[in-house]
Design an enzyme around this catalytic site. Structure first.
Site, PDB file in Angstrom:
ATOM      1  N   GLY A 111     -51.540 -13.291 -36.429  1.00  0.00           N
ATOM      2  CA  GLY A 111     -52.974 -13.136 -36.248  1.00  0.00           C
ATOM      3  C   GLY A 111     -53.729 -13.727 -37.432  1.00  0.00           C
ATOM      4  O   GLY A 111     -53.167 -13.953 -38.508  1.00  0.00           O
ATOM      5  N   CYS A 112     -55.012 -13.963 -37.231  1.00  0.00           N
ATOM      6  CA  CYS A 112     -55.814 -14.596 -38.286  1.00  0.00           C
ATOM      7  C   CYS A 112     -56.018 -13.652 -39.474  1.00  0.00           C
ATOM      8  O   CYS A 112     -55.801 -14.051 -40.636  1.00  0.00           O
ATOM      9  CB  CYS A 112     -57.142 -15.076 -37.727  1.00  0.00           C
ATOM     10  SG  CYS A 112     -58.054 -13.852 -36.752  1.00  0.00           S
TER      11      CYS A 112
END
Length: 298
Positions: A111-112
């Site tokens: 995920g970012c």
């Protein structure tokens, strides 16, 4: 439709037409690798089908990030349809992957938010005071929410505004705990915020040490990135900004020791659409197929 019509900024560049996904088009494509930038449930359903056809998968959704299938109903809202694949999936934080990426069938692109936090924290784990909480105060541009049409993400709501959201319930928290080796009862605080900006993530991370440390000790820990082409560590006291990385595949990390040298503030910045998603997926693909890690990115 032509790719340039879907993304006018890329108009005039050659490339295949954009067509709906189906088993028939998949059979004719001859693809060796598929990037899934789809809803979590879709990735969880389509991923196994692609793998069964001999197509390697890099999933940019969260369908294969967590190793515990029992966590999916609580954090993602669905029962995982292919729990056996969770043990096979390589967690693709590229700089921390070794030989397991070479030839991998299934890669879970991080995920970012976790990318920004893990890049800054992992080198320091051996120095931290386990009795003290790690506090991650992260801010993201609105593109992190995707293209969904909701009032909360409209220009009128975001312009001139700044807010925290999903405190204690964000699905990236168990991902970060998993990759840091932090159990559910260990003090770890993650607070995401929405910036009035289109893209970029800035994570401010507060950490503690059991005894005073020197800047040189932190710099030595971060030397793990000396040969990482897309991670830059700043000298002590020099903190990066969003504008340093937006539009690039790079992550920048800075740190400052506070008075007494038993606490530090880490600042980590990435472009959420690139190092936090697409360019990291390309890094992983390069490693899977044995290409230079920078191929197509630098």
């Amino acid at each position: 439709m032509p790719f340039g019509k879907l993304h006018p900024a890329l108009g005039g560049r050659s490339g295949p037409d954009v067509i709906p996904f189906s088993s028939d088009t998949l059979e004719r494509s001859g693809a060796e690798m598929a990037f899934l930038a789809t809803p979590n449930e879709t990735s969880a359903e389509v991923g196994p089908e692609l793998l069964a056809r001999g197509i390697r998968v890099i999933d940019l959704a969260g369908a294969f990030r967590l190793r515990d299938a029992a966590a999916y109903p609580a954090w993602y809202g669905f029962v995982h349809p292919a729990p056996a694949l969770l043990a096979e999936a390589v967690y693709g934080l590229t700089e921390w992957c070794g030989d397991e990426l070479a030839g991998a069938r299934l890669v879970a692109n991080p995920g970012c938010y976790p990318t920004s936090v893990l890049l800054a924290l992992r080198p320091l784990l051996g120095l931290l005071d386990p009795s003290q909480p790690v506090i991650c105060d992260s801010k993201s541009g609105v593109s992190g929410a995707g293209k969904k049409s909701e009032v909360a993400y409209s220009f009128a709501e975001l312009s001139g505004n700044f807010k925290a959201y999903a405190v204690g319930t964000h699905r990236h928290e168990p991902e970060m705990r998993q990759e840091l080796g932090i159990s559910g009862d260990t003090p770890f605080v993650f607070v995401p915020h929405l910036l009035p900006a289109v893209r970029g993530i800035l994570s401010t991370i507060h950490v503690s040490f059991p005894s005073p440390v020197l800047p040189e000790s932190l710099a030595a820990a971060y030397a793990v990135y000396a040969r990482a082409p897309f991670v830059r560590v700043r000298p002590a006291g020099e903190l990066p900004e969003l504008s340093d990385v937006v539009g690039t595949p790079r992550g920048d990390i800075g740190f400052t020791l506070l008075p007494g040298r038993r606490r530090a503030v880490l600042v980590s910045v990435i472009d959420n659409l690139l190092k936090g998603a697409a360019s990291q997926a390309v890094q992983n693909m390069n490693r899977v197929f044995g290409f230079a890690e920078t191929e197509g990115l630098a």
